[in-house]
Design a protein around this motif. Structure first.
Motif, PDB file in Angstrom:
ATOM      1  N   LEU A   1      57.130  56.782  84.981  1.00  0.00           N
ATOM      2  CA  LEU A   1      56.585  58.029  85.536  1.00  0.00           C
ATOM      3  C   LEU A   1      56.438  59.144  84.504  1.00  0.00           C
ATOM      4  N   LYS A   2      56.944  58.930  83.310  1.00  0.00           N
ATOM      5  CA  LYS A   2      56.942  59.956  82.259  1.00  0.00           C
ATOM      6  C   LYS A   2      55.546  60.535  81.983  1.00  0.00           C
ATOM      7  N   PRO A   3      54.510  59.712  81.768  1.00  0.00           N
ATOM      8  CA  PRO A   3      53.189  60.305  81.483  1.00  0.00           C
ATOM      9  C   PRO A   3      52.673  61.193  82.613  1.00  0.00           C
ATOM     10  N   SER A   4      52.901  60.766  83.853  1.00  0.00           N
ATOM     11  CA  SER A   4      52.427  61.560  84.991  1.00  0.00           C
ATOM     12  C   SER A   4      53.186  62.875  85.123  1.00  0.00           C
TER      13      SER A   4
ATOM     14  N   GLU B   1      48.867  60.345  90.675  1.00  0.00           N
ATOM     15  CA  GLU B   1      49.238  58.922  90.695  1.00  0.00           C
ATOM     16  C   GLU B   1      50.745  58.756  90.528  1.00  0.00           C
ATOM     17  N   GLY B   2      51.345  59.588  89.691  1.00  0.00           N
ATOM     18  CA  GLY B   2      52.796  59.534  89.510  1.00  0.00           C
ATOM     19  C   GLY B   2      53.552  60.037  90.723  1.00  0.00           C
TER      20      GLY B   2
ATOM     21  N   PRO C   1      60.511  58.732  93.971  1.00  0.00           N
ATOM     22  CA  PRO C   1      61.432  58.427  95.078  1.00  0.00           C
ATOM     23  C   PRO C   1      61.148  59.347  96.265  1.00  0.00           C
ATOM     24  N   LEU C   2      61.397  58.864  97.476  1.00  0.00           N
ATOM     25  CA  LEU C   2      61.126  59.649  98.675  1.00  0.00           C
ATOM     26  C   LEU C   2      61.890  60.972  98.679  1.00  0.00           C
TER      27      LEU C   2
END
Length: 279
Positions: free
Chosen positions: A155-158, A216-217, A222-223
């Motif tokens: 998820l880092k790039p997003s 997108e990320g 997580p919820l």
């Protein structure tokens, strides 16, 4: 009995967030409750650093900033600080293993603002965006994934794109005050005296790409954090759309805002979309 002092410190970070940002305050409230204190802790820290370089013009900003940096280092090393904001932040750093590299990169970008006559080429612009926004997104992501390094790396790039989008929207929103009051122009190769529709559209295209990757990320968070981050995204994207609808001349005349009444409507809509999995 330190938990009492830690509680007081957390309340100071929360009060700071509420006082300075309606959008982020609403966004944090939409997070799982256990995430509130650490995200308030991060926001309080970055807000105080930003206030030093942007607001305290009648004081020795160089001394204040470097003292703040020294106090931050001491707080992290000692795992305590009598400055409540820093005590709250150091706890987040240790609880979620936030690397010093992220913190130092942020502080380096804030230090750039001490030079009020500085001009920005593409390299400086990208460096400033990285430090002032993208790494802040990564600090928050550390909290959201709670130790899951695999998810963090995915998820880092997003997360970086979301921070970048927010900051670039801030630059457009604050162009009037930044240029008129502080003499700053962050966008490279742009003359704010002749800020054209073409200049504005190029910047907006860049922001649109950041928002696309960020969304997108968000879908894969997580919820516990997805709803709150999506709400912040919706606030900023609607602010972006409002800026986009205005001529370039308006950007240098006023600070563009989303009224609080509209924010409440957007909050309800985003909560519903998140609950129905319609993001």
């Amino acid at each position: 009995m330190k938990y009492i002092f830690d509680n007081v410190s957390d309340k100071c970070s929360k009060l700071t967030t509420i006082a300075y940002s309606t959008s982020f305050s609403f966004g944090i409230k939409a997070l799982d409750k256990r995430l509130h204190a650490p995200i308030y802790g991060i926001y309080g820290f970055v807000r105080f650093a930003d206030e030093i370089v942007d607001t305290f013009h009648d004081y020795d900003k160089y001394r204040l900033f470097h003292k703040f940096k020294e106090d931050t280092i001491d707080a992290i090393e000692s795992k305590i600080s009598l400055i409540p904001i820093l005590n709250s932040f150091q706890k987040v750093v240790h609880d979620y293993n936030i690397e010093w590299e992220l913190i130092n990169t942020f502080l380096d970008s804030m230090e750039m603002d001490l030079d009020e006559l500085q001009t920005y080429d593409a390299d400086k612009y990208n460096k400033y965006i990285l430090g002032s926004a993208e790494v802040v997104g990564l600090m928050c992501l550390k909290v959201f994934v709670d130790g899951d390094e695999k998810k963090y790396n995915i998820l880092k790039p997003s997360a970086m794109s979301l921070g970048s989008a927010f900051q670039k929207v801030n630059f457009l929103r604050d162009a009037n005050s930044d240029y008129s009051n502080l003499g700053r122009t962050y966008f490279p190769n742009v003359n704010m005296l002749n800020f054209s529709e073409d200049d504005k559209q190029k910047i907006e295209h860049d922001i649109e790409l950041d928002f696309e990757e960020a969304l997108e990320g968000i879908k894969n968070l997580p919820l516990s954090s997805r709803g709150g981050v999506y709400l912040a995204y919706i606030y900023y994207y609607n602010l972006f759309l409002k800026i986009k609808s205005l001529p370039s001349s308006r950007i240098l005349q006023e600070r563009i805002r989303i009224p609080n009444s509209n924010k409440i409507k957007l909050m309800l809509q985003s909560i519903l979309r998140n609950q129905l999995n319609l993001i």
